[in-house]
Motif scaffolding. Structure first.
Motif, PDB file in Angstrom:
ATOM      1  N   VAL A  78      52.583  62.437  72.793  1.00 49.26           N
ATOM      2  CA  VAL A  78      51.523  61.487  73.137  1.00 49.26           C
ATOM      3  C   VAL A  78      50.533  62.134  74.089  1.00 49.26           C
ATOM      4  O   VAL A  78      49.314  62.028  73.915  1.00 49.26           O
ATOM      5  CB  VAL A  78      52.123  60.196  73.748  1.00 49.26           C
ATOM      6  CG1 VAL A  78      51.048  59.335  74.390  1.00 49.26           C
ATOM      7  CG2 VAL A  78      52.863  59.400  72.691  1.00 49.26           C
ATOM      8  N   LEU A  79      51.036  62.840  75.085  1.00 50.46           N
ATOM      9  CA  LEU A  79      50.161  63.502  76.050  1.00 50.46           C
ATOM     10  C   LEU A  79      49.329  64.590  75.378  1.00 50.46           C
ATOM     11  O   LEU A  79      48.118  64.698  75.624  1.00 50.46           O
ATOM     12  CB  LEU A  79      50.986  64.084  77.198  1.00 50.46           C
ATOM     13  CG  LEU A  79      50.199  64.698  78.339  1.00 50.46           C
ATOM     14  CD1 LEU A  79      49.247  63.679  78.946  1.00 50.46           C
ATOM     15  CD2 LEU A  79      51.138  65.238  79.386  1.00 50.46           C
TER      16      LEU A  79
ATOM     17  N   SER B 142      46.662  62.986  73.223  1.00 53.11           N
ATOM     18  CA  SER B 142      45.622  62.388  74.069  1.00 53.11           C
ATOM     19  C   SER B 142      44.695  63.446  74.625  1.00 53.11           C
ATOM     20  O   SER B 142      43.472  63.273  74.649  1.00 53.11           O
ATOM     21  CB  SER B 142      46.263  61.608  75.215  1.00 53.11           C
ATOM     22  OG  SER B 142      47.065  60.580  74.716  1.00 53.11           O
TER      23      SER B 142
ATOM     24  N   MET C  11      42.439  64.605  71.843  1.00 54.44           N
ATOM     25  CA  MET C  11      41.379  63.661  71.519  1.00 54.44           C
ATOM     26  C   MET C  11      40.316  63.587  72.615  1.00 54.44           C
ATOM     27  O   MET C  11      39.133  63.442  72.330  1.00 54.44           O
ATOM     28  CB  MET C  11      41.969  62.269  71.269  1.00 54.44           C
ATOM     29  CG  MET C  11      42.697  62.150  69.954  1.00 54.44           C
ATOM     30  SD  MET C  11      43.132  60.451  69.558  1.00 54.44           S
ATOM     31  CE  MET C  11      44.535  60.176  70.626  1.00 54.44           C
ATOM     32  N   ALA C  12      40.727  63.671  73.866  1.00 57.80           N
ATOM     33  CA  ALA C  12      39.777  63.572  74.974  1.00 57.80           C
ATOM     34  C   ALA C  12      39.235  64.940  75.378  1.00 57.80           C
ATOM     35  O   ALA C  12      38.423  65.036  76.301  1.00 57.80           O
ATOM     36  CB  ALA C  12      40.447  62.902  76.164  1.00 57.80           C
TER      37      ALA C  12
ATOM     38  N   HIS D  79      37.808  58.268  78.337  1.00 55.75           N
ATOM     39  CA  HIS D  79      38.232  58.785  77.033  1.00 55.75           C
ATOM     40  C   HIS D  79      39.699  59.188  77.058  1.00 55.75           C
ATOM     41  O   HIS D  79      40.426  58.951  76.085  1.00 55.75           O
ATOM     42  CB  HIS D  79      37.364  59.974  76.622  1.00 55.75           C
ATOM     43  CG  HIS D  79      36.000  59.582  76.191  1.00 55.75           C
ATOM     44  ND1 HIS D  79      35.007  60.483  75.953  1.00 55.75           N
ATOM     45  CD2 HIS D  79      35.437  58.362  75.941  1.00 55.75           C
ATOM     46  CE1 HIS D  79      33.906  59.859  75.588  1.00 55.75           C
ATOM     47  NE2 HIS D  79      34.152  58.562  75.578  1.00 55.75           N
ATOM     48  N   LEU D  80      40.145  59.778  78.151  1.00 54.65           N
ATOM     49  CA  LEU D  80      41.557  60.154  78.264  1.00 54.65           C
ATOM     50  C   LEU D  80      42.442  58.913  78.282  1.00 54.65           C
ATOM     51  O   LEU D  80      43.480  58.873  77.612  1.00 54.65           O
ATOM     52  CB  LEU D  80      41.786  60.995  79.518  1.00 54.65           C
ATOM     53  CG  LEU D  80      43.208  61.502  79.735  1.00 54.65           C
ATOM     54  CD1 LEU D  80      43.662  62.350  78.550  1.00 54.65           C
ATOM     55  CD2 LEU D  80      43.298  62.289  81.025  1.00 54.65           C
TER      56      LEU D  80
ATOM     57  N   ALA E 198      42.516  57.453  74.817  1.00 59.50           N
ATOM     58  CA  ALA E 198      43.317  58.306  73.943  1.00 59.50           C
ATOM     59  C   ALA E 198      44.805  58.118  74.212  1.00 59.50           C
ATOM     60  O   ALA E 198      45.612  58.124  73.270  1.00 59.50           O
ATOM     61  CB  ALA E 198      42.915  59.771  74.135  1.00 59.50           C
ATOM     62  N   LEU E 199      45.178  57.942  75.468  1.00 62.18           N
ATOM     63  CA  LEU E 199      46.588  57.682  75.789  1.00 62.18           C
ATOM     64  C   LEU E 199      47.064  56.375  75.164  1.00 62.18           C
ATOM     65  O   LEU E 199      48.161  56.311  74.600  1.00 62.18           O
ATOM     66  CB  LEU E 199      46.791  57.650  77.302  1.00 62.18           C
ATOM     67  CG  LEU E 199      46.862  58.994  78.006  1.00 62.18           C
ATOM     68  CD1 LEU E 199      46.777  58.819  79.508  1.00 62.18           C
ATOM     69  CD2 LEU E 199      48.141  59.714  77.631  1.00 62.18           C
TER      70      LEU E 199
ATOM     71  N   VAL F 122      45.766  54.769  72.540  1.00 65.95           N
ATOM     72  CA  VAL F 122      45.787  54.898  71.078  1.00 65.95           C
ATOM     73  C   VAL F 122      46.991  55.722  70.631  1.00 65.95           C
ATOM     74  O   VAL F 122      47.699  55.358  69.680  1.00 65.95           O
ATOM     75  CB  VAL F 122      44.466  55.530  70.576  1.00 65.95           C
ATOM     76  CG1 VAL F 122      44.582  55.964  69.133  1.00 65.95           C
ATOM     77  CG2 VAL F 122      43.327  54.555  70.755  1.00 65.95           C
ATOM     78  N   SER F 123      47.261  56.818  71.316  1.00 62.20           N
ATOM     79  CA  SER F 123      48.392  57.674  70.943  1.00 62.20           C
ATOM     80  C   SER F 123      49.727  56.957  71.143  1.00 62.20           C
ATOM     81  O   SER F 123      50.638  57.094  70.328  1.00 62.20           O
ATOM     82  CB  SER F 123      48.385  58.960  71.776  1.00 62.20           C
ATOM     83  OG  SER F 123      47.243  59.707  71.508  1.00 62.20           O
ATOM     84  N   THR F 124      49.840  56.198  72.217  1.00 57.27           N
ATOM     85  CA  THR F 124      51.083  55.468  72.479  1.00 57.27           C
ATOM     86  C   THR F 124      51.331  54.416  71.397  1.00 57.27           C
ATOM     87  O   THR F 124      52.448  54.309  70.868  1.00 57.27           O
ATOM     88  CB  THR F 124      51.026  54.797  73.862  1.00 57.27           C
ATOM     89  OG1 THR F 124      50.825  55.811  74.853  1.00 57.27           O
ATOM     90  CG2 THR F 124      52.308  54.052  74.158  1.00 57.27           C
TER      91      THR F 124
END
Length: 85
Positions: free
Chosen positions: A5-6, A9, A12-13, A33-34, A37-38, A40-42
């Motif tokens: 996930v990290l 993220s 993406m960011a 954005h970070l 992204a976190l 969305v990824s989670t």
């Protein structure tokens, strides 16, 4: 899972972070954005995990049913042999 996930993220960011580090973008934008992204990824990770878990359970149940059917067929075949012998 947390490391995936990290990593996703950060990937993406990444453009926003690079822009903030080079002075072409704002730090606040990069942090937003970070954070997005976190999130969305989670969520995507949880959805993917639930789908894969359901698939694994279905595959296990299918294999178990196939084994039971095979055992029933063997028993029926053995019973047929005894009747004909």
């Amino acid at each position: 899972m947390k490391s995936l996930v990290l990593a996703a993220s950060l990937l993406m960011a990444g453009p926003s972070i690079v822009a903030a580090l080079t002075g072409r973008g704002g730090v606040d934008t990069a942090l937003w954005h970070l954070a997005l992204a976190l999130v969305v990824s989670t969520v995507a990770g949880k959805v993917l995990r639930s789908v894969l878990t359901g698939y694994e359970e279905s595959a296990r149940e299918s294999a178990r049913e196939a084994q039971l059917e095979e055992a029933r067929a063997r028993r029926a075949e053995a019973g047929e042999r005894r009747r004909t012998a």
